[in-house]
Design a protein around this motif. Structure first.
Motif, PDB file in Angstrom:
ATOM      1  N   ILE A  31       0.839  -1.200   0.000  1.00 12.07           N
ATOM      2  CA  ILE A  31       0.000   0.000   0.000  1.00 12.07           C
ATOM      3  C   ILE A  31       0.875   1.253   0.000  1.00 12.07           C
ATOM      4  CG2 ILE A  31      -1.732   1.317   1.288  1.00 12.07           C
ATOM      5  CD1 ILE A  31      -2.627  -1.338   2.498  1.00 12.07           C
ATOM      6  N   SER A  32       0.493   2.219  -0.833  1.00 12.51           N
ATOM      7  CA  SER A  32       1.224   3.480  -0.863  1.00 12.51           C
ATOM      8  C   SER A  32       0.601   4.459   0.120  1.00 12.51           C
ATOM      9  CB  SER A  32       1.196   4.066  -2.276  1.00 12.51           C
ATOM     10  OG  SER A  32       1.539   5.427  -2.241  1.00 12.51           O
ATOM     11  N   PHE A  33       1.374   4.855   1.106  1.00 14.66           N
ATOM     12  CA  PHE A  33       0.882   5.837   2.067  1.00 14.66           C
ATOM     13  C   PHE A  33       0.614   7.172   1.379  1.00 14.66           C
ATOM     14  CE2 PHE A  33       1.661   9.300   5.094  1.00 14.66           C
ATOM     15  CZ  PHE A  33       0.718   9.000   6.058  1.00 14.66           C
ATOM     16  N   LYS A  34       1.475   7.497   0.407  1.00 16.10           N
ATOM     17  CA  LYS A  34       1.326   8.781  -0.280  1.00 16.10           C
ATOM     18  C   LYS A  34      -0.012   8.879  -1.007  1.00 16.10           C
ATOM     19  CE  LYS A  34       6.202   9.855  -0.751  1.00 16.10           C
ATOM     20  NZ  LYS A  34       7.371   9.849  -1.643  1.00 16.10           N
ATOM     21  N   THR A  35      -0.384   7.799  -1.707  1.00 16.32           N
ATOM     22  CA  THR A  35      -1.668   7.820  -2.402  1.00 16.32           C
ATOM     23  C   THR A  35      -2.816   8.026  -1.411  1.00 16.32           C
ATOM     24  OG1 THR A  35      -1.069   6.564  -4.385  1.00 16.32           O
ATOM     25  CG2 THR A  35      -3.313   6.299  -3.596  1.00 16.32           C
ATOM     26  N   GLN A  36      -2.764   7.348  -0.274  1.00 10.35           N
ATOM     27  CA  GLN A  36      -3.838   7.479   0.715  1.00 10.35           C
ATOM     28  C   GLN A  36      -3.878   8.888   1.310  1.00 10.35           C
ATOM     29  OE1 GLN A  36      -6.111   5.271   0.775  1.00 10.35           O
ATOM     30  NE2 GLN A  36      -4.904   3.965  -0.567  1.00 10.35           N
ATOM     31  N   ALA A  37      -2.693   9.462   1.544  1.00 12.23           N
ATOM     32  CA  ALA A  37      -2.652  10.825   2.077  1.00 12.23           C
ATOM     33  C   ALA A  37      -3.196  11.815   1.045  1.00 12.23           C
ATOM     34  CB  ALA A  37      -1.216  11.190   2.456  1.00 12.23           C
ATOM     35  N   LEU A  38      -2.910  11.570  -0.243  1.00  6.04           N
ATOM     36  CA  LEU A  38      -3.426  12.449  -1.291  1.00  6.04           C
ATOM     37  C   LEU A  38      -4.948  12.368  -1.354  1.00  6.04           C
ATOM     38  CD1 LEU A  38      -0.884  12.020  -4.266  1.00  6.04           C
ATOM     39  CD2 LEU A  38      -1.109  13.950  -2.701  1.00  6.04           C
ATOM     40  N   TYR A  39      -5.508  11.158  -1.217  1.00  9.25           N
ATOM     41  CA  TYR A  39      -6.966  11.028  -1.242  1.00  9.25           C
ATOM     42  C   TYR A  39      -7.607  11.772  -0.070  1.00  9.25           C
ATOM     43  CZ  TYR A  39      -7.184   7.879  -5.198  1.00  9.25           C
ATOM     44  OH  TYR A  39      -7.107   7.357  -6.461  1.00  9.25           O
ATOM     45  N   PRO A 138       1.401   7.310  -7.181  1.00  8.29           N
ATOM     46  CA  PRO A 138       2.373   6.695  -6.262  1.00  8.29           C
ATOM     47  C   PRO A 138       2.098   5.207  -6.043  1.00  8.29           C
ATOM     48  CG  PRO A 138       1.627   8.792  -5.393  1.00  8.29           C
ATOM     49  CD  PRO A 138       0.772   8.498  -6.580  1.00  8.29           C
ATOM     50  N   GLN A 139       0.799   4.844  -5.988  1.00 10.62           N
ATOM     51  CA  GLN A 139       0.429   3.446  -5.800  1.00 10.62           C
ATOM     52  C   GLN A 139       0.807   2.593  -7.011  1.00 10.62           C
ATOM     53  OE1 GLN A 139      -1.522   1.614  -2.986  1.00 10.62           O
ATOM     54  NE2 GLN A 139      -0.146   0.374  -4.216  1.00 10.62           N
ATOM     55  N   LEU A 140       0.529   3.104  -8.209  1.00 13.75           N
ATOM     56  CA  LEU A 140       0.871   2.359  -9.429  1.00 13.75           C
ATOM     57  C   LEU A 140       2.392   2.252  -9.583  1.00 13.75           C
ATOM     58  CD1 LEU A 140      -1.682   3.683 -12.096  1.00 13.75           C
ATOM     59  CD2 LEU A 140      -1.739   1.533 -10.835  1.00 13.75           C
ATOM     60  N   PHE A 141       3.088   3.332  -9.223  1.00 19.09           N
ATOM     61  CA  PHE A 141       4.549   3.354  -9.290  1.00 19.09           C
ATOM     62  C   PHE A 141       5.139   2.300  -8.354  1.00 19.09           C
ATOM     63  CE2 PHE A 141       8.647   5.329  -7.933  1.00 19.09           C
ATOM     64  CZ  PHE A 141       9.277   5.318  -9.165  1.00 19.09           C
ATOM     65  N   MET A 142       4.586   2.220  -7.160  1.00 19.67           N
ATOM     66  CA  MET A 142       5.048   1.259  -6.159  1.00 19.67           C
ATOM     67  C   MET A 142       4.828  -0.171  -6.650  1.00 19.67           C
ATOM     68  SD  MET A 142       3.993   1.741  -2.263  1.00 19.67           S
ATOM     69  CE  MET A 142       4.358   0.546  -1.008  1.00 19.67           C
ATOM     70  N   LEU A 143       3.654  -0.364  -7.256  1.00 23.26           N
ATOM     71  CA  LEU A 143       3.280  -1.679  -7.772  1.00 23.26           C
ATOM     72  C   LEU A 143       4.233  -2.103  -8.888  1.00 23.26           C
ATOM     73  CD1 LEU A 143       0.837  -3.336  -6.929  1.00 23.26           C
ATOM     74  CD2 LEU A 143      -0.374  -2.444  -8.907  1.00 23.26           C
ATOM     75  N   SER A 144       4.565  -1.164  -9.769  1.00 16.64           N
ATOM     76  CA  SER A 144       5.423  -1.503 -10.908  1.00 16.64           C
ATOM     77  C   SER A 144       6.851  -1.753 -10.445  1.00 16.64           C
ATOM     78  CB  SER A 144       5.388  -0.386 -11.945  1.00 16.64           C
ATOM     79  OG  SER A 144       6.011   0.763 -11.444  1.00 16.64           O
ATOM     80  N   LYS A 206      -4.152 -10.989 -15.953  1.00 15.56           N
ATOM     81  CA  LYS A 206      -3.734 -11.720 -14.769  1.00 15.56           C
ATOM     82  C   LYS A 206      -4.908 -12.372 -14.033  1.00 15.56           C
ATOM     83  CE  LYS A 206      -1.012 -10.771 -10.640  1.00 15.56           C
ATOM     84  NZ  LYS A 206       0.196 -11.582 -10.662  1.00 15.56           N
ATOM     85  N   VAL A 207      -5.931 -11.572 -13.807  1.00 18.39           N
ATOM     86  CA  VAL A 207      -7.031 -12.050 -12.962  1.00 18.39           C
ATOM     87  C   VAL A 207      -8.113 -12.746 -13.773  1.00 18.39           C
ATOM     88  CG1 VAL A 207      -8.785 -11.387 -11.280  1.00 18.39           C
ATOM     89  CG2 VAL A 207      -6.550 -10.261 -11.272  1.00 18.39           C
ATOM     90  N   ILE A 208      -8.557 -12.117 -14.845  1.00 18.99           N
ATOM     91  CA  ILE A 208      -9.690 -12.689 -15.573  1.00 18.99           C
ATOM     92  C   ILE A 208      -9.273 -13.906 -16.380  1.00 18.99           C
ATOM     93  CG2 ILE A 208     -11.486 -12.215 -17.295  1.00 18.99           C
ATOM     94  CD1 ILE A 208     -11.499  -9.330 -16.266  1.00 18.99           C
ATOM     95  N   ARG A 209      -8.108 -13.823 -17.058  1.00 16.09           N
ATOM     96  CA  ARG A 209      -7.658 -14.967 -17.836  1.00 16.09           C
ATOM     97  C   ARG A 209      -6.764 -15.899 -17.042  1.00 16.09           C
ATOM     98  NH1 ARG A 209      -5.264 -12.395 -22.926  1.00 16.09           N
ATOM     99  NH2 ARG A 209      -4.315 -14.430 -23.114  1.00 16.09           N
ATOM    100  N   GLY A 210      -6.435 -15.478 -15.833  1.00 18.74           N
ATOM    101  CA  GLY A 210      -5.694 -16.360 -14.937  1.00 18.74           C
ATOM    102  C   GLY A 210      -4.231 -16.540 -15.262  1.00 18.74           C
ATOM    103  N   ASN A 211      -3.685 -15.652 -16.076  1.00 15.03           N
ATOM    104  CA  ASN A 211      -2.255 -15.751 -16.381  1.00 15.03           C
ATOM    105  C   ASN A 211      -1.455 -14.995 -15.326  1.00 15.03           C
ATOM    106  OD1 ASN A 211      -2.975 -17.075 -18.684  1.00 15.03           O
ATOM    107  ND2 ASN A 211      -2.685 -15.298 -20.019  1.00 15.03           N
ATOM    108  N   ALA A 212      -0.275 -15.504 -15.046  1.00 14.64           N
ATOM    109  CA  ALA A 212       0.594 -14.782 -14.129  1.00 14.64           C
ATOM    110  C   ALA A 212       1.499 -13.863 -14.937  1.00 14.64           C
ATOM    111  CB  ALA A 212       1.426 -15.755 -13.310  1.00 14.64           C
ATOM    112  N   GLY A 213       1.046 -12.664 -15.183  1.00 19.63           N
ATOM    113  CA  GLY A 213       1.817 -11.733 -15.999  1.00 19.63           C
ATOM    114  C   GLY A 213       2.581 -10.759 -15.130  1.00 19.63           C
ATOM    115  N   ASN A 214       3.293  -9.874 -15.791  1.00 20.25           N
ATOM    116  CA  ASN A 214       3.982  -8.828 -15.060  1.00 20.25           C
ATOM    117  C   ASN A 214       3.005  -7.716 -14.716  1.00 20.25           C
ATOM    118  OD1 ASN A 214       6.568  -9.946 -15.059  1.00 20.25           O
ATOM    119  ND2 ASN A 214       6.804  -9.348 -17.227  1.00 20.25           N
ATOM    120  N   LEU A 215       3.401  -6.866 -13.797  1.00 19.71           N
ATOM    121  CA  LEU A 215       2.524  -5.775 -13.397  1.00 19.71           C
ATOM    122  C   LEU A 215       2.849  -4.522 -14.198  1.00 19.71           C
ATOM    123  CD1 LEU A 215       2.369  -6.908  -9.802  1.00 19.71           C
ATOM    124  CD2 LEU A 215       0.382  -6.323 -11.167  1.00 19.71           C
TER     125      LEU A 215
END
Lengths: 216, 10
Positions: A31-39, A138-144, A206-215
């Motif tokens: 979880i990105s704290f920055k994204t939550q603080a921005l919201y 920030p959240q997407l950046f953290m995820l990537s 990843k989720v719908i087709r069930g493949n383990a792809g990159n983020l």
């Protein structure tokens, strides 16, 4: 209309997913704290009209209070990990390296350039709309960067993206049925949905087709 | 069409 109701429900669901998972697993991994603080800042600057007695409806009032309270609550909850689980907190801070002052400054400039009236409330409202459109970065950046996502963050971001996606259909609906359109909200909403498009594609793979792809 | 704020949204 249905798009708007399901959009709001999807927004509620995203907050519910986040709160439930953090509270039940006692984990803040990914979880990105920055994204939550921005919201939290987004809702604080947008819902100032709660104090101007501009009444819209009970639904509108309750939702505003809920979004305001829950966004602040999430920030407080994440801050509690500072003492409760310093290792997890430190790990989050180390990964959460997106430079948010660009987002804040950009939103402020956009708010000063595009607004409905040159008043403090209107400029803050516009600032909040622009900031919301980029607050997920920030959240997407953290995820990537980490390349792995807890089911929590994946479902959370999906619900949040779905909310904005449905709002676009809501605006089309309103444009047709009520002949009303808010340019600022529409442009910022499209920007925001675009932010998620890459993520949606990954989610689909990843989720719908069930493949383990990159983020993203 | 009316172009203006739609402030009844969240």
């Amino acid at each position: 209309n249905l798009f708007r109701i399901f959009g709001d429900l999807s927004h509620l669901a995203s907050i519910g997913i986040l709160l439930h998972t953090v509270r039940s697993t006692q984990s803040i991994d990914g979880i990105s704290f920055k994204t939550q603080a921005l919201y939290a800042l987004v809702f604080m600057t947008r819902y100032l009209d709660l104090f101007t007695w501009h009444w819209v409806s009970l639904y509108n009032f309750l939702m505003k209070v809920f979004f305001l309270a829950s966004s602040v609550y999430i920030v407080v909850l994440l801050q509690q990990f500072r003492t409760k689980n310093p290792i997890a907190y430190k790990e989050m801070v180390l990964q959460d390296t997106f430079k948010i002052h660009f987002l804040l400054l950009g939103s402020l400039v956009a708010g000063l350039c595009f607004h409905h009236r040159f008043t403090l409330l209107e400029i803050l409202w516009s600032f909040s709309v622009w900031l919301e459109s980029v607050a997920i970065l920030p959240q997407l950046f953290m995820l990537s960067k980490s390349g792995r996502a807890q089911s929590l963050t994946v479902h959370y971001i999906f619900a949040l993206g779905l909310y904005r996606f449905l709002y676009i259909f809501n605006w089309i609906w309103r444009y047709v049925s009520e002949a009303r359109v808010d340019k600022i909200a529409v442009v910022a909403g499209i920007v925001q949905t675009a932010m998620y498009s890459d993520f949606f594609y990954i989610y689909y793979k990843k989720v719908i087709r069930g493949n383990a792809g990159n983020l993203p | 069409h009316v172009i203006g704020p739609v402030k009844d949204e969240l």
